[in-house]
Every structure is written in C-alpha cells, then in structure tokens.
Scaffold this motif. Structure first.
Motif, short mmCIF file in Angstrom:
data_model
loop_
_atom_site.label_atom_id
_atom_site.label_comp_id
_atom_site.label_asym_id
_atom_site.label_seq_id
_atom_site.Cartn_x
_atom_site.Cartn_y
_atom_site.Cartn_z
N VAL A 1 0.87 -1.18 0.00
CA VAL A 1 0.00 0.00 0.00
C VAL A 1 0.90 1.22 0.00
CG1 VAL A 1 -1.84 1.22 1.24
CG2 VAL A 1 -1.75 -1.29 1.32
N ILE B 1 -9.38 2.91 10.35
CA ILE B 1 -8.24 3.12 9.45
C ILE B 1 -7.30 1.91 9.50
CG2 ILE B 1 -6.15 4.50 9.05
CD1 ILE B 1 -7.79 6.90 10.20
N ASN C 1 -9.83 10.49 4.83
CA ASN C 1 -11.23 10.10 4.69
C ASN C 1 -11.89 9.66 6.00
OD1 ASN C 1 -11.26 10.64 1.93
ND2 ASN C 1 -10.48 8.60 1.45
N TYR C 2 -11.11 9.17 6.95
CA TYR C 2 -11.66 8.65 8.21
C TYR C 2 -10.88 9.21 9.40
CZ TYR C 2 -13.48 5.36 4.79
OH TYR C 2 -14.07 4.81 3.69
N ALA D 1 -4.66 8.85 2.29
CA ALA D 1 -6.07 8.97 1.94
C ALA D 1 -6.97 8.34 3.00
CB ALA D 1 -6.33 8.32 0.58
N CYS D 2 -6.56 7.25 3.60
CA CYS D 2 -7.35 6.62 4.67
C CYS D 2 -7.47 7.57 5.86
CB CYS D 2 -6.73 5.30 5.10
SG CYS D 2 -6.89 3.99 3.88
N PHE D 3 -6.38 8.24 6.20
CA PHE D 3 -6.42 9.17 7.33
C PHE D 3 -7.25 10.41 7.01
CE2 PHE D 3 -3.05 6.51 8.81
CZ PHE D 3 -3.06 6.64 10.19
N MET E 1 -6.50 -3.79 2.88
CA MET E 1 -5.93 -3.43 1.58
C MET E 1 -4.69 -4.27 1.29
SD MET E 1 -6.35 0.73 1.76
CE MET E 1 -5.52 1.08 0.22
N GLU F 1 -2.02 6.24 -0.58
CA GLU F 1 -3.20 5.48 -0.17
C GLU F 1 -3.34 5.46 1.35
OE1 GLU F 1 -3.82 2.04 -3.41
OE2 GLU F 1 -1.89 1.98 -2.37
N ILE F 2 -2.22 5.37 2.04
CA ILE F 2 -2.26 5.42 3.51
C ILE F 2 -2.79 6.78 3.95
CG2 ILE F 2 -0.83 5.45 5.59
CD1 ILE F 2 1.04 3.42 4.14
N LEU G 1 -8.87 -1.03 7.72
CA LEU G 1 -8.88 -0.80 6.27
C LEU G 1 -7.49 -1.01 5.67
CD1 LEU G 1 -10.41 0.08 3.74
CD2 LEU G 1 -9.99 2.45 4.41
N LEU G 2 -6.45 -0.51 6.32
CA LEU G 2 -5.09 -0.66 5.80
C LEU G 2 -4.67 -2.12 5.74
CD1 LEU G 2 -3.34 2.34 7.60
CD2 LEU G 2 -3.90 2.17 5.16
#
Length: 126
Positions: free
Chosen positions: A81, A100, A92-93, A88-90, A107, A85-86, A103-104
């Motif tokens: 990942v 998070i 978005n959430y 983006a998770c932080f 992925m 992308e990492i 999700l990571l």
C-alpha cells in the motif's frame, strides 16, 4: 526478523524511520531506485537491528500538532500500500483509528498479503 516503520501523518505523510537494509543503502547512494529495491534479490539483507552486535540507533526529533497521528507498521503494509493510499485513509476517516487500521490491513491482504501486516495508530499525541 520483522521490519517496522513509523510514519507521522497530518496534512501529509512522512516516514520517520530508516530501513537499515542493504538495498536502502544502495538507494541512498543512487545505485538503484526505490522501485528496483522492492524486487532486488538482496532486499531482505538487514545491516542493523536490535539484537545484532553494535546496532545503529537513529534518533529523530519532529514537531507535531494536535492533528498529528503516528502510524507504526510492519513491512507487509508499505510493501503493498503506497504512501498516498495510507494518507487517503487518514483524510477520509480522521477520527477513527480502528477503522483506518482495519482498512489498511485489508488493503494489504487484498493485494496478496505476502508478509505479516500489523498496524498501530496513535492519535491526539499532544
């Protein structure tokens, strides 16, 4: 032996640990690219780690804010990942470190999960 990495995440993502590996030395000297290091036949040679004789210990000072999070992970995550992308998770959430982290790991597993993947996320560092 597991490689662990630490990242500070706020408005961006910054790796604050250095891999003490043979290929990292090659990348830093400009002999191979970071992409080539991912597939290099000697990518698993560790040059320094706790438990080895005379390990190198890196110290790192960073300024943080109340929005800064700390991500600790094993190499199963950053191998599969990428940093954007990492981040983006932080983005978005933001108030949900458990979501998070889950999700990571999902992925990384969805992309083959060829290595151990674990994450720890710390928020509200100040």
């Amino acid at each position: 032996m597991y490689k662990r990495q630490a990242y500070l995440i706020d408005e961006g993502i910054k790796q604050i640990t250095r891999d003490h590996k043979y290929v990292e030395d090659l990348v830093e000297r400009g002999l191979i690219t970071r992409e080539q290091a991912k597939y290099h036949p000697q990518r698993n040679i560790i040059t320094s780690a706790l438990g080895m004789e005379n390990p190198r210990i890196d110290l790192n000072e960073q300024r943080i804010s109340d929005r800064t999070s700390l991500l600790l992970t094993t190499d199963g995550l950053p191998d599969l990942v990428d940093d954007s992308e990492i981040l983006a998770c932080f983005v978005n959430y933001p108030p949900h470190p458990d979501l998070i982290g889950d999700l990571l790991v999902r992925m990384a597993n969805a992309r083959g999960g060829h290595d151990n993947t674990s994450v720890s996320i710390m928020t509200h560092l100040i």
